[in-house]
Design an enzyme around this catalytic site. Structure first.
Site, PDB file in Angstrom:
ATOM      1  CG  HIS B 122       9.431  18.448  25.239  1.00 51.64           C
ATOM      2  ND1 HIS B 122       9.491  16.912  25.454  1.00 51.64           N
ATOM      3  CD2 HIS B 122      10.274  18.647  24.250  1.00 51.64           C
ATOM      4  CE1 HIS B 122      10.325  16.557  24.477  1.00 51.64           C
ATOM      5  NE2 HIS B 122      10.832  17.660  23.896  1.00 51.64           N
ATOM      6  CG  ASP B 199      10.540  20.499  31.129  1.00 50.16           C
ATOM      7  OD1 ASP B 199      11.910  20.711  31.109  1.00 50.16           O
ATOM      8  OD2 ASP B 199       9.876  20.188  30.208  1.00 50.16           O
ATOM      9  CD  GLN B 202      14.724  23.957  25.400  1.00 47.13           C
ATOM     10  OE1 GLN B 202      15.800  24.928  25.143  1.00 47.13           O
ATOM     11  NE2 GLN B 202      14.797  23.054  24.574  1.00 47.13           N
ATOM     12  CE  LYS B 225      16.654  19.522  25.545  1.00 44.71           C
ATOM     13  NZ  LYS B 225      16.395  19.275  24.264  1.00 44.71           N
ATOM     14  CB  CYS B 365       8.849  16.956  21.427  1.00 47.12           C
ATOM     15  SG  CYS B 365      10.116  15.823  20.603  1.00 47.12           S
TER      16      CYS B 365
HETATM   17  C1  LIG Z   1      11.146  22.016  27.421  1.00 44.70           C
HETATM   18  C2  LIG Z   1      11.499  20.501  27.416  1.00 44.70           C
HETATM   19  N1  LIG Z   1      11.052  19.651  28.145  1.00 44.70           N
HETATM   20  C3  LIG Z   1      11.901  18.307  28.086  1.00 44.70           C
HETATM   21  C4  LIG Z   1      12.614  18.072  27.014  1.00 44.70           C
HETATM   22  C5  LIG Z   1      13.098  16.757  27.015  1.00 44.70           C
HETATM   23  O1  LIG Z   1      14.461  16.459  27.076  1.00 44.70           O
HETATM   24  P1  LIG Z   1      15.358  15.399  26.720  1.00 44.70           P
HETATM   25  O2  LIG Z   1      14.990  14.849  25.585  1.00 44.70           O
HETATM   26  O3  LIG Z   1      16.616  15.638  27.013  1.00 44.70           O
HETATM   27  O4  LIG Z   1      14.753  14.076  27.822  1.00 44.70           O
HETATM   28  C6  LIG Z   1      12.926  19.201  26.013  1.00 44.70           C
HETATM   29  C7  LIG Z   1      13.909  18.626  25.035  1.00 44.70           C
HETATM   30  O5  LIG Z   1      13.727  18.571  24.052  1.00 44.70           O
HETATM   31  C8  LIG Z   1      12.445  20.354  26.102  1.00 44.70           C
HETATM   32  O6  LIG Z   1      12.995  21.304  25.306  1.00 44.70           O
END
Ligand SMILES: Cc1ncc(COP(=O)(O)O)c(C=O)c1O
Ligand SMILES: Cc1ncc(COP(=O)(O)O)c(C=O)c1O
Lengths: 145, 410, 410, 145
Positions: B122, B199, B202, B225, B365
Site C-alpha cells: 500500500h 503492515d 488488512q 477496518k 492505493c
Molecule cells: C495493506 C494496507 N496498508 C495500509 C493501509 C492504510 O491504512 P489507513 O488508511 O487506515 O492508514 C491500508 C488501508 O487502506 C491497507 O489496506
C-alpha cells in the site's frame, strides 16, 4: 435489468460508448488534444483539422477509459464539426456550467443539443471529472492558439 | 459457523437501502461497518465519562483514564503483546508507519543501507520508505511478485542481505488478497540483523495475530477496518526497541519535565503520544475488540475462507473477467480483485452501486502494483463477518448483468 | 444572555452525579463536554453513511465524502478562511504545531535564525520549537511576562527583529487566562518578514476568530475543547504558504501518482492528510460548530466575561489565595488559576471532587511558567457555555470549606 | 462539611499532615533520603540515624507537597523508630502490597499498625504515588547499604 441504471448510462451515452464516432486518427491535424486522469486511467486523444477560416472541418477521437469519458469524447467529436473556435469556447462554457452549477439559462441550454443528456451524470458527482476530461483537454489546446 | 443473522442485526447500517435496494457492503478492505456496541460506546463515553485523561484528580478524569488504559490493555492482549507499553495509539496504520520511518528510521538507517518492501505494498508502506531512503541516502529495494500474486521468494537471500536494515511487508494485500509468509520474512530479516515491520492493516481485522509468535519488531493496524471508529490506530513496538526510539510528535502529555530550554520525555507509551489523545475512539476500539473476540478470530477467518471459496467458484460462471491473486483460499483473504478488458472498473462500480452493491474500484492505493498488471484499475469486492453467500450470489448475478449491459451490441 | 437552562439540557453528562453530588464541570480548558447533537452525529454517521472517503464510486462513499468536505467548509467559514483548502485535519492542536515546525520549519529556519514564543506557552507550542531550534541550529527566544500575567511588550522590537523567522504565540493562556494582543504580535512579525502562528486551542472555542482579520499565517485548534469529539483538530495555513510546504506524513490519500521509486503529491489539502482520515469526528466537529454558531460566538464570549467577572468578585471573599493572570475580564478568558500557600492544589482538587466539582490541578502543561511563579502547581477552574453563577457560588463556598478543612488546627 | 471527604483524608492523615512528626533535620545522619515528584511538586527529605547494631534510633522528616505525601512521610518517620533494616524492607513490602494489590494476608496486615489508615487513599488511585513517595525514597537509599 433495473431501470435505475439507465439514469446514469442513458441510451445515447451507452450508444456513443459502444459505437464511438470519429474513432480515427486524422492526417496532419491542426490541433492535437491529449489528457489523462491517472487516478482512473482515463485517456483522451482528440485531433482536429481547421479550415483556412478557422472552422473545424474534421475530428478524430480515440479515447480510453470509462464509458462516460468515451461517450463524452465521442459526442464532443461530433458537435465540434463546423464550429469556429469562438463557438467552441462558448459551448464549453455552457457545458461546463451545466455540469458544475445548478442552473443554465434556458436559451444557452438549447445550444447544447444532445449534450444535455450528459447532465444525468451529475447524479454521480465523482464521475463529472470523467465527463469533462475531453473538454478540458480541448480547451487547454485551443487556448494556446 | 457464525450466526450471521444475529451478527447482521448488530450493524445498524446493514438495514439501510441504497438506490432502493438493500445495501450489500463489499468495501470492507477500505473500511468496515460498526456494530451497535461500538457506536454505543461512543455515546456512553461522551454522555457519562468524558474528560481529558492522565493527571486529573477529579472523578471524570480518573474514570476516563481507566477506560482509556483498559482499552490499551485490551489491544495488547488481542495481539498477544506481553506489555501494554508496547501499544502506541495512532490515527491509523499510515501514521504508525510514519512514526517508525521517522523515529526509528532516520536514526538507524545509514547511507548505503537497504530497506526492503514488497511489490504489493500500500502507498502507506511505500512512500514513507521512499522519503527515508532519499533523506538517509539508503536504497529502497522491492521484492517482486509472481504471476499468481504471491511473493517471489526465489532469490529471497539476495533481497534480504547484510545491507538490509529493515524489511517492511504487508501481511494481507489489500488489492490482491494474498496472505504473505511473514514468519519466513521475519526470521530471514532477523538472521541478517534487520528489523521486521508488519503492515497488519488488512490482516489484524481478519485473522488471529500473535506478535510474540511472529516476533515482529513493529506492527501497525487501523481501528476503522476492524469494526472500530475512524481516527484511531495502533502501533506495536517491541519493548527493547521502543526504549531506544526518540519521540516523533512532541508537546503536551509526552513530556515529564519541561524548562524553557529543554524537555525530558515521559514514560512509555506516553512518550509517543503528544497532545490530547483520541480518547473516545480508543475506548470504542476496545469495544470493537471485545466484539471480535466474542465471535473469535479463528471463526472469522473460517467464515471468510468459506465466503472466498464460494465466490471464487461462482466467478467461474463469468467469462471475460480476469481475477487477480492466488486461488488457494488458505493464502488469500476475503478480497476479490478483478478486471474486464471491456468495461472500465468505474462503470462496473457505478452499475453495481445502482443495484445496492458497494465495491471499490481504482488502484486501491497500490498504484505501482496495478500499473505492473497493465491495467488502469481493478474492481474489488471484500468481505467481513456480516457478509453472506446470498449476497455473493446477487453480486455475481448483477456483475453478469453489468457485463451484458456494457458489451452487448444492440 | 444565553438560555443556559436550555443549553444544559443539551449536554447529557451534566445530569450526572459525582460522589452523590451534581457534577459541576469546571475543567473546560482541558476538554469540553459534548452536546447531544454532536453525539448523535457520530451515531448517525456510523449507522447510515459510514464509508471511506474520496475516490469511491459507490453511494456510501460519495455521501461520506460530501459530509466530510462539508465539515471542512464549515470550519473554513467559522474562522473566516476564504478557501477550504487551507483547512487541514489533524488529531489536535499539538499535531498541527508539529506539522508546521516540521514541514515549514525545517525547510525555512536557517542557522542563527530566531524563533519567538512567549513565556506562557503550552508545552505543545514550546517543545516542537525547541526540537526545531536544536536541529536547525536556530535560537529559541522567550518573550517574558509581567507580574499580572500579561506579556511584557516593553522591548518587543528587540524580541521581534530581523533574525526572527517565526513568532508563535498562544491567543488565550490555558494557565493564566490571559488574552494576548495577537494582532500587534502578528503585524510586528510581518513587519520583519517573519511568519505568525497562533495557538488557538483556548481561544477558538471561546471567542470569535477571524483569520482574514488577524492575518495569521498558521492557526491551530482542537475539536475536543469546543464541543467536538476527541481525535480531531484543525490546522489553518495561508494558501500561498501551503503551496510551498512539503508534506509531513506520507502514504495513502496524500499522493496523486506513485511509482516504486517516487511519489507525486496530491492536491491541497489532501497532500497533508495521509491515510484514512478521522472522518466521523471531522463531521461531528462540523456539528459542534453548528451548535456554537447557533448560540453565537460573541454571545459565548459575553457569557464568559460575565461569569469571570462574577467569579473574580467572589474570590475576594477568600483569603490566603493568590489568583494569577490579569484581573480585567476583557483581556482574560474564563480561566481562574489560583494557589494557596497552605494547601497543595491536589488536595484542593480532591476535596472539590468529593463535592462534585471537577477542576484541574497541576502545571497545565506549562511547567516553565508555573516554575517561574515559584509554586509547584496551581488549581484551575475554567468555564464554558453551560456554566452558571450558581455553580460559581457553590464552588467558592466549597473552596472556603476546603481551606478551613486543611488549615484549621483542631 | 460532607462526610465523603473524610473517606480520603481521615482524621489520622489530617492530623499528621497538619502536625508532622519528627519535623527536623538531624545531626550527622547515616542515611539521607530525598525524592521529588516533579509532576505535582512533592518533595521528600528523610534523615535517619542508625545505632551500631543497625537499628534506627532517630529520624527526621521534612516533606513538602500535598497532604498525602506529608502525612505518609510523617507516619513513616514514626514507624521507622527502633526497626532494623530487614524489618524496614519487610514493612515496605507489606505496605506496597496494601497500596497496589487487592489483598494483604491478615497476619502481615497486622504489622502495619496505623499505616493501615493510608489504605483509604486507594479510592483516589492517582494519589497512590504521593503516598508511596517517601517509601520509595527510603528503599532506594537503604538498598545501597
Ligand atoms: C495493506 C494496507 N496498508 C495500509 C493501509 C492504510 O491504512 P489507513 O488508511 O487506515 O492508514 C491500508 C488501508 O487502506 C491497507 O489496506
Ligand atoms: C493553549 C494550549 N495550546 C495547546 C494545547 C494542546 O491541545 P491538544 O492537547 O488538544 O493538542 C492546549 C490544550 O491543553 C492548550 O491549552
Amino acid at each position: 435489468m433495473s431501470n435505475s441504471i439507465d439514469q446514469i448510462y442513458d441510451e445515447i451515452i451507452l450508444d456513443h460508448c459502444k459505437n464511438p464516432r470519429n474513432n480515427r486518427k486524422i492526417h496532419k491535424p491542426n490541433i492535437i488534444c491529449k489528457a489523462v486522469n491517472s487516478f482512473c486511467g482515463d485517456e483522451v486523444n482528440i485531433e482536429i483539422k481547421l479550415s483556412s477560416k478557422k472552422i473545424i472541418t474534421l475530428t478524430g477521437s480515440k479515447s480510453l477509459g470509462c464509458a462516460i469519458n468515451q461517450a463524452s469524447s465521442s459526442m464532443l467529436s461530433e458537435v465540434l464539426y463546423g464550429k469556429s473556435i469562438e463557438e467552441v469556447f462558448n459551448l464549453y462554457n455552457i457545458f461546463n456550467c451545466m455540469m458544475k452549477e445548478n442552473t443554465v439559462p434556458k436559451k444557452a441550454s438549447e445550444q447544447l443539443g444532445y449534450l444535455k443528456n450528459l447532465k444525468i451524470i451529475k447524479k454521480n458527482p465523482i464521475r463529472i471529472k470523467c465527463c469533462l476530461l475531453p473538454w478540458t483537454a480541448l480547451i487547454n489546446e485551443i487556448e494556446k492558439i | 459457523m457464525l450466526d450471521i443473522k444475529k451478527i447482521r442485526n448488530d450493524f445498524p447500517i446493514l438495514s439501510r437501502e441504497v438506490n432502493n435496494k438493500p445495501l450489500i457492503y463489499f468495501d470492507n478492505a477500505a473500511t468496515s461497518q460498526k456494530p451497535i456496541s461500538v457506536i454505543n460506546s461512543l455515546t456512553e463515553f461522551y454522555s457519562k465519562y468524558n474528560s481529558n485523561v492522565h493527571r486529573g484528580v477529579h472523578t471524570l478524569s480518573m474514570e476516563s483514564t481507566d477506560l482509556f488504559e483498559e482499552a490499551r490493555n485490551r489491544v495488547a492482549k488481542f495481539i498477544n503483546s506481553k506489555n501494554s507499553e508496547s501499544i502506541i495509539w495512532t490515527r491509523n496504520s499510515t501514521e504508525g508507519i510514519n512514526l517508525v520511518s521517522n523515529s526509528w528510521g532516520r536514526k538507524n538507517i545509514q547511507p548505503g543501507d537497504e530497506i526492503l518492501v514488497t511489490a504489493m505494498e500500500h502507498h502507506s508502506n511505500l512512500v514513507p520508505w521512499q522519503i527515508l531512503a532519499d533523506i538517509n541516502k539508503a536504497k529502497l529495494v522491492i521484492l517482486p511478485i509472481n504471476n499468481d500474486g504471491t511473493l517471489n521468494l526465489d532469490e529471497i537471500d539476495t533481497f534480504i542481505n547484510s545491507k538490509t536494515k529493515i524489511v517492511s511487508a504487508v501481511h494481507m494485500s489489500n488489492s490482491l488478497g494474498t496472505i504473505n509468509p511473514i514468519q519466513e520474512l521475519c526470521s530471514k530479516a532477523h538472521k541478517v540483523g534487520a528489523k521486521f515491520m508488519l503492515d497488519g492493516a488488512q490482516s489484524v481485522p481478519h485473522i488471529p495475530t500473535d506478535v510474540a509468535d511472529i516476533d515482529c519488531d513493529f506492527l501497525v493496524f487501523s481501528g476503522h477496518k476492524m469494526l472500530g471508529p475512524t481516527g484511531i490506530g495502533v502501533l506495536y513496538v517491541k519493548p527493547e526497541i521502543l526504549e531506544e526510539m526518540d519521540p516523533f510528535l512532541t508537546g503536551g502529555e509526552m513530556v515529564l519535565e519541561v524548562s524553557y530550554e529543554k524537555a525530558k520525555w515521559n514514560e512509555l507509551p506516553m512518550k509517543f503520544e503528544a497532545g490530547t489523545p483520541n480518547i473516545a475512539d480508543a475506548i470504542a476500539l476496545g469495544e470493537a475488540i471485545v466484539y471480535l473476540e466474542n465471535i473469535g478470530m479463528q471463526n472469522i477467518r473460517n467464515h471468510e475462507i468459506e465466503l472466498t471459496e464460494y465466490a471464487l467458484s461462482k466467478f467461474k460462471s463469468l467469462d471475460k473477467l480476469t481475477l487477480f491473486g492466488p486461488l488457494d483460499p488458505l493464502i488469500r483473504g476475503g478480497i476479490l480483485s478483478f478486471h474486464s478488458e471491456d468495461i472500465h472498473p468505474h462503470d462496473i462500480g457505478t452499475f453495481l452501486d445502482h443495484e445496492g452493491i458497494a465495491i471499490r474500484t481504482g488502484h486501491h492505493c497500490t498504484m505501482p502494483l496495478i500499473r505492473s498488471l497493465n491495467i488502469p484499475a481493478t474492481s474489488r469486492a471484500s468481505f467481513y463477518i456480516y457478509n453472506t453467500k446470498d449476497e455473493i450470489d446477487y453480486f455475481i448475478n448483477t456483475l453478469g448483468n453489468a457485463i451484458r449491459y456494457f458489451t452487448d451490441v444492440k
